[in-house]
Design a protein around this motif. Sequence first.
Motif, PDB file in Angstrom:
ATOM      1  N   MET A  22      34.589  72.000  49.100  1.00  0.00           N
ATOM      2  CA  MET A  22      34.505  72.502  50.465  1.00  0.00           C
ATOM      3  C   MET A  22      35.763  73.278  50.842  1.00  0.00           C
ATOM      4  SD  MET A  22      32.822  69.179  52.378  1.00  0.00           S
ATOM      5  CE  MET A  22      32.827  69.939  54.035  1.00  0.00           C
ATOM      6  N   VAL A  23      35.587  74.267  51.705  1.00  0.00           N
ATOM      7  CA  VAL A  23      36.747  74.955  52.278  1.00  0.00           C
ATOM      8  C   VAL A  23      37.545  73.965  53.113  1.00  0.00           C
ATOM      9  CG1 VAL A  23      35.558  77.187  52.354  1.00  0.00           C
ATOM     10  CG2 VAL A  23      35.498  75.687  54.352  1.00  0.00           C
ATOM     11  N   ASP A  24      38.728  74.354  53.506  1.00  0.00           N
ATOM     12  CA  ASP A  24      39.549  73.528  54.407  1.00  0.00           C
ATOM     13  C   ASP A  24      38.893  73.570  55.784  1.00  0.00           C
ATOM     14  OD1 ASP A  24      41.448  72.417  56.104  1.00  0.00           O
ATOM     15  OD2 ASP A  24      43.142  73.269  55.012  1.00  0.00           O
ATOM     16  N   VAL A  25      37.947  72.665  56.007  1.00  0.00           N
ATOM     17  CA  VAL A  25      37.159  72.714  57.240  1.00  0.00           C
ATOM     18  C   VAL A  25      37.999  72.401  58.474  1.00  0.00           C
ATOM     19  CG1 VAL A  25      34.976  72.243  56.081  1.00  0.00           C
ATOM     20  CG2 VAL A  25      36.341  70.333  56.945  1.00  0.00           C
ATOM     21  N   ASP A  26      39.102  71.677  58.288  1.00  0.00           N
ATOM     22  CA  ASP A  26      39.986  71.423  59.435  1.00  0.00           C
ATOM     23  C   ASP A  26      40.548  72.738  59.961  1.00  0.00           C
ATOM     24  OD1 ASP A  26      39.547  68.721  59.086  1.00  0.00           O
ATOM     25  OD2 ASP A  26      41.456  68.353  58.060  1.00  0.00           O
ATOM     26  N   ARG A  27      41.089  73.550  59.062  1.00  0.00           N
ATOM     27  CA  ARG A  27      41.717  74.799  59.485  1.00  0.00           C
ATOM     28  C   ARG A  27      40.689  75.861  59.854  1.00  0.00           C
ATOM     29  NH1 ARG A  27      45.735  76.895  55.216  1.00  0.00           N
ATOM     30  NH2 ARG A  27      46.179  78.372  56.899  1.00  0.00           N
TER      31      ARG A  27
END
Length: 373
Positions: free
Chosen positions: A142-147
């Motif tokens: 997964m991509v850095d979903v936080d950012r």
Amino acid sequence: MSENLEPVPFLDLAGVNGALREEYERAFSGVLDHGKFIGGPEVAAFEAEFADYCSAREAIGVGNGTDALELILAGLGIGPGDEVIVPANTFIATAEAVCYVGARPRFVDVLPDTLLLDPDAADAAVNKNTAAIIGVHLFGQMVDVDRVGAVAAKHGVAFVEDAAQAHGARFAGQRAGSVGVAAGFSFYPGKNLGALGDAGAVVTQDAELAGKIRRLADHGRSADSRFHHDLRGRNSRMDSVIAGALSAKLRGLDAANAGRVRAWEQYVAQLPAGATPVARHPKAEAVYHLGVVQVENREQVCKTLTEAGIGWGLHYPVPCHLDAAYGDFRESLPVAEAAAERILSLPMSPTLDSAQVARVCNVLRDATRGAPA
């Protein structure tokens, strides 16, 4: 190739599906018995199971993963005059879906270690026409979903997940499909959760959006009558046999993903210095749809692998923004462009064993000897 060395397939589909033959046959027999070949009870059952698996409220079975993305964008009302941010390092279907709703893809660069969407590049690319950011969970991570989620929230645009390669992946404990406004999954046969044919799904927490997408995928039919159409829809529905087989495979998905993780850990421990593995974010629990490394002199390395009977792939040697069909959206994106010349996908399957991994690494060691680390 030595006669006593068996070939190592890029993906062992026969082995992956062979163990489920009896369950597949039962699913097929059940559909033959009731005769509801499209939208039968198997579809509703799989939708409920997959939504639960993704920690989401709704899942809608559709024709393929490209349709899933297109239906999400259409369901959000994205179209002509809108821009959608897309990483340049992705399969062309991500951009294709944007174009088919009439919007403009705005390609941005990726991070040099994971080769996933660069959140800062996405932030810089937002303008008054931006309607969404598509975070592509590539290679099983997964991509850095936080950012990325923070960038989308900052600008008030939709965060859409392209989860076609990330069935079961997590980031900071969150499942792929549970984070964005909606997620598009592909069940193309080679995926971690691969169908016996083409299929896809939209997953979302938004019941209203799910209802709209379900109607769009069924010719825009009214929720009250199959004879009235209050939306301009299309035909993108899941077959009952496909759904039944997917339910059977879903039950073993976590175990299959664990097999992929074991194989990748063995790769990382044995890869030569001339084959650099794509990095994993510390918060990511990847499911390794693909085992990707970067090498110098890729053409020669691929030739050596082929001569040794070892399968390989390239994901992706032409960044979307440099493909001929998308030349009018061209940008200068140096990270994606450099990586496109070096990336190489190694054999990866849940059935891949330690001896096969060791053999691949030994051949790579010979092929990359003398190359810069």
